[in-house]
Design a protein around this motif. Structure first.
Motif, short mmCIF file in Angstrom:
data_model
loop_
_atom_site.label_atom_id
_atom_site.label_comp_id
_atom_site.label_asym_id
_atom_site.label_seq_id
_atom_site.Cartn_x
_atom_site.Cartn_y
_atom_site.Cartn_z
N GLY A 19 7.60 4.68 -51.31
CA GLY A 19 6.54 4.48 -50.59
C GLY A 19 6.58 3.52 -49.48
O GLY A 19 5.62 3.14 -48.92
N ALA A 20 7.54 3.31 -48.73
CA ALA A 20 7.98 2.41 -47.60
C ALA A 20 6.98 3.08 -46.44
O ALA A 20 7.10 4.34 -46.15
CB ALA A 20 9.39 2.33 -47.24
N ALA A 21 6.37 2.21 -45.68
CA ALA A 21 5.91 2.53 -44.53
C ALA A 21 6.80 3.20 -43.44
O ALA A 21 7.94 2.65 -43.62
CB ALA A 21 5.13 1.50 -43.83
N THR A 22 5.92 3.82 -42.35
CA THR A 22 7.22 4.35 -41.40
C THR A 22 7.11 3.27 -40.24
O THR A 22 6.05 2.92 -40.02
CB THR A 22 6.55 5.78 -40.84
N ALA A 23 8.19 3.11 -39.90
CA ALA A 23 8.47 2.36 -38.49
C ALA A 23 7.85 3.02 -37.43
O ALA A 23 7.99 4.20 -37.10
CB ALA A 23 9.87 2.01 -38.15
N ASP A 24 7.38 2.19 -36.28
CA ASP A 24 6.94 2.65 -35.03
C ASP A 24 8.18 3.18 -34.35
O ASP A 24 9.41 2.92 -34.25
CB ASP A 24 6.64 1.47 -34.25
N GLY B 210 20.62 5.69 -32.14
CA GLY B 210 20.97 4.40 -32.78
C GLY B 210 20.69 3.27 -32.24
O GLY B 210 21.11 2.04 -32.38
N ARG B 211 19.78 3.39 -31.21
CA ARG B 211 19.18 2.23 -30.30
C ARG B 211 17.65 1.99 -30.69
O ARG B 211 16.80 2.82 -31.07
CB ARG B 211 19.37 2.27 -28.98
N ALA B 212 17.47 0.74 -30.77
CA ALA B 212 15.99 0.17 -31.35
C ALA B 212 15.28 -0.86 -30.54
O ALA B 212 16.43 -1.66 -30.28
CB ALA B 212 15.99 0.11 -32.84
N ARG B 213 14.27 -1.02 -30.69
CA ARG B 213 13.49 -2.32 -30.03
C ARG B 213 13.25 -2.92 -31.04
O ARG B 213 12.21 -2.53 -31.95
CB ARG B 213 12.60 -1.93 -29.02
N LEU B 214 13.24 -4.32 -31.39
CA LEU B 214 12.75 -5.00 -32.43
C LEU B 214 11.76 -6.08 -31.89
O LEU B 214 12.19 -7.06 -31.06
CB LEU B 214 14.20 -5.84 -33.19
N GLN B 215 10.66 -6.51 -32.36
CA GLN B 215 9.73 -7.36 -32.11
C GLN B 215 10.09 -8.16 -33.26
O GLN B 215 9.47 -8.35 -34.29
CB GLN B 215 8.39 -6.66 -32.06
N LEU B 216 10.49 -9.44 -32.96
CA LEU B 216 10.56 -10.52 -33.84
C LEU B 216 9.33 -11.43 -34.13
O LEU B 216 8.95 -12.05 -32.92
CB LEU B 216 11.62 -11.48 -33.33
N ARG B 217 9.18 -11.86 -35.38
CA ARG B 217 7.94 -12.71 -35.61
C ARG B 217 8.27 -14.13 -35.23
O ARG B 217 7.41 -14.75 -34.66
CB ARG B 217 7.70 -12.50 -36.97
N ASP B 218 9.39 -14.58 -35.23
CA ASP B 218 10.02 -16.05 -34.97
C ASP B 218 10.69 -15.77 -33.77
O ASP B 218 11.90 -15.20 -33.82
CB ASP B 218 10.50 -16.53 -36.09
N PRO B 219 10.70 -16.30 -32.70
CA PRO B 219 11.63 -16.38 -31.55
C PRO B 219 12.99 -17.03 -32.11
O PRO B 219 13.01 -17.97 -32.80
CB PRO B 219 10.99 -17.21 -30.43
N LEU B 220 14.06 -16.40 -31.40
CA LEU B 220 15.61 -16.94 -31.81
C LEU B 220 16.17 -17.28 -30.50
O LEU B 220 16.27 -16.34 -29.75
CB LEU B 220 16.16 -15.92 -32.82
N PRO B 221 17.19 -18.11 -30.49
CA PRO B 221 18.02 -18.41 -29.56
C PRO B 221 19.03 -17.23 -29.28
O PRO B 221 19.89 -17.58 -30.41
CB PRO B 221 18.34 -20.00 -29.45
N LEU B 222 19.07 -16.71 -28.23
CA LEU B 222 20.29 -15.30 -28.57
C LEU B 222 20.77 -15.07 -27.07
O LEU B 222 20.25 -15.39 -26.08
CB LEU B 222 19.72 -14.18 -28.92
N VAL C 91 10.05 -2.36 -36.04
CA VAL C 91 11.00 -1.61 -35.56
C VAL C 91 10.34 -0.45 -34.64
O VAL C 91 9.55 -0.01 -34.99
CB VAL C 91 11.91 -1.02 -36.51
N ARG C 92 11.01 -0.40 -33.36
CA ARG C 92 10.66 1.05 -32.63
C ARG C 92 11.93 1.65 -32.48
O ARG C 92 12.59 1.29 -31.46
CB ARG C 92 10.03 0.39 -31.36
N MET C 93 11.98 2.65 -32.72
CA MET C 93 13.49 3.52 -32.55
C MET C 93 13.24 4.08 -31.09
O MET C 93 12.21 4.73 -30.48
CB MET C 93 13.67 4.53 -33.66
N LEU C 94 14.25 3.83 -30.56
CA LEU C 94 14.46 4.33 -28.94
C LEU C 94 15.11 5.67 -29.09
O LEU C 94 14.93 6.33 -28.24
CB LEU C 94 15.17 3.41 -28.06
N GLY C 95 16.09 5.97 -30.14
CA GLY C 95 16.89 7.25 -29.94
C GLY C 95 18.36 6.95 -29.88
O GLY C 95 18.90 5.84 -29.31
#
Length: 470
Positions: free
Chosen positions: A172-177, A138-150, A132-136
């Motif tokens: 203890g959750a890590a912080t998203a990009d 409520g919008r975000a960019r997601l880098q998918l591990r497996d490609p999906l037909p969308l 996850v990379r938050m853009l601001g």
């Protein structure tokens, strides 16, 4: 409608082979159709169809479907994969989404609230981890591990795999990009949230502040972006690629008129192809036309003896993916013309003059021709003046002389003078009669007569004599 069937079960039947089941939400499939299994892009063909236990020759969505597939083994297909129609979908590895707000979403929470570095994206029967990379906003960019037909406009579910139920993230959750200018200030990943796909495989966020700019741009987009929205972001795109993104508002696939091709817009304001299926954002297209004009003018100033700028050199300088885009830009750049396969400054616009040394040599040549206008200088005289083939070609392009062959040159108005002399002969006339009247040699007269033939000043007869045309 585009066909996409998410596989929820896969098994084999003795004597039939591989069978998959899923829901056809829209579109139509028939026995014998070819589909693609994603993400492996394996082509398969439908051998047989069933719906609710009944055999069918074809199915139209919405319908439950069991498909007997030819061309794939049972071990090569599983739940979470999808069957799609070729060319109708984009395999997404990165998506921009708008996250639904409400429920446990709390815009007042501190930005220091921990967020997971990885979430799980659910769509259809598929699920895949995503960074996850938050853009601001409520919008975000997601880098998918497996490609999906969308498609843009698809609804997906985002789940924090480390969240306990719908509560807050684990301590203890890590912080998203995310960017420093995120501005969201909210723990978006509390359990389960919905999101809508706004863009698929979007342009990279390469510059500082690009995330904030992307968030501001996406803020005005509808849940199902139109072709104009996607094109504004990409600048240039193939119409087929925008169709595979699921965009709306595409114009016809045929080439439009010159005026429309210059702007990239139809009369309804929708994108129209500018060249060979390519679409262009109108502002970007106008900017490219200006850059092309500047490139051609700069090339002419740096190398006035050159015939012009090669099309592929212009394509590389403008970083265009297809040389046909350069050719389509010419009508949009009034100062540019395509001449002899190269791009040159249009004659009616300011054109650089000959270099001083070349201009002086041409002036000396014109002085030689003043007394005997049809006596082309020998090669030795041209070499004495420093005029090689390239110099002569450049001077001819600038209209400083008439070039009949590689090294046979006369004054620019020699053709008109010769026509006046030949018009005084008895018609028709022979080449020898023309040579005597012009006071020249066959070396000059033959290419000069051929030049007049091409201009339709003279007409060559079957017996090799000529006559002046009316």
């Amino acid at each position: 409608a585009p066909v996409r069937i998410w596989v929820d079960r896969a098994f084999s039947i003795t004597g039939s082979g591989t069978v998959v089941t899923g829901t056809l939400p829209a579109g139509r499939i028939s026995r014998g159709d070819e589909l693609i299994v994603t993400p492996g892009l394996r082509a398969v063909r439908i051998r047989a169809l069933q719906s609710l236990g009944e055999n069918a020759a074809a199915l139209t969505g919405v319908a439950r479907a069991a498909l007997n597939l030819r061309g794939i083994d049972r071990s090569e297909v599983a739940r979470g994969m999808a069957l799609v129609r070729p060319g109708q979908w984009t395999l997404a590895r990165q998506i921009d989404v708008r996250i639904a707000t409400g429920g446990s979403y709390d815009s007042g929470r501190s930005d220091a609230e921990p967020r997971p570095a990885t979430i799980t994206v659910h769509v259809g029967s598929a699920r895949t981890p995503a960074r996850v990379r938050m853009l601001g906003g409520g919008r975000a960019r997601l880098q998918l591990r497996d490609p999906l037909p969308l498609h843009v406009g698809d609804r997906v579910l985002l789940r924090d795999p480390g969240a306990a139920g719908q509560g807050s993230p684990q301590a203890g959750a890590a912080t998203a990009d995310r960017d420093d200018d995120d501005g969201a200030g909210a723990p978006l990943w509390q359990g389960l949230f919905g999101a809508v796909v706004l863009d698929i495989n979007p342009p990279p966020l390469a510059r500082r502040g690009a995330a904030a700019a992307a968030a501001a741009e996406l803020a005005s987009w509808p849940d199902r972006p139109a072709a104009a929205d996607l094109l504004r972001r990409r600048k240039l795109a193939l119409a087929a690629d925008l169709t595979a993104l699921g965009s709306t508002g595409l114009g016809s696939t045929g080439l439009s008129s010159t005026g429309l091709a210059n702007t990239g817009l139809s009369s309804t304001g929708q994108p129209e192809p500018v060249a060979a299926g390519w679409l262009a954002d109108s502002e970007h297209w106008a900017a490219l036309a200006g850059q092309l004009a500047a490139l051609v003018a700069d090339h002419a100033a740096r190398d006035p003896l050159s015939a012009g700028l090669p099309v592929d050199a212009a394509r590389e300088s403008l970083r265009l993916p297809d040389r046909r885009l350069v050719l389509a830009l010419v009508p949009a750049a009034p100062s540019v013309e395509l001449a002899g396969g190269v791009l040159a400054v249009r004659a009616r616009h300011t054109r650089p003059g000959l270099p001083p040394a070349l201009a002086a040599a041409v002036a000396a040549l014109m002085a030689d021709l003043a007394a005997r206008p049809f006596d082309a200088p020998e090669a030795s005289r041209l070499a004495e003046l420093g005029l090689d083939k390239r110099d002569l070609a450049a001077a001819a392009r600038h209209g400083a002389l008439l070039r009949l062959s590689e090294q046979v040159v006369l004054a620019p108005d020699a053709g008109e003078q010769a026509a006046r002399v030949l018009a005084g002969l008895e018609q028709p006339f022979t080449t020898s009669q023309a040579r005597v009247a012009l006071g020249s040699t066959r070396r000059t007269v033959i290419p000069l007569l051929e030049h007049l033939d091409r201009l339709r000043v003279t007409q060559r007869l079957p017996d090799d004599r000529r006559r002046m045309r009316p």
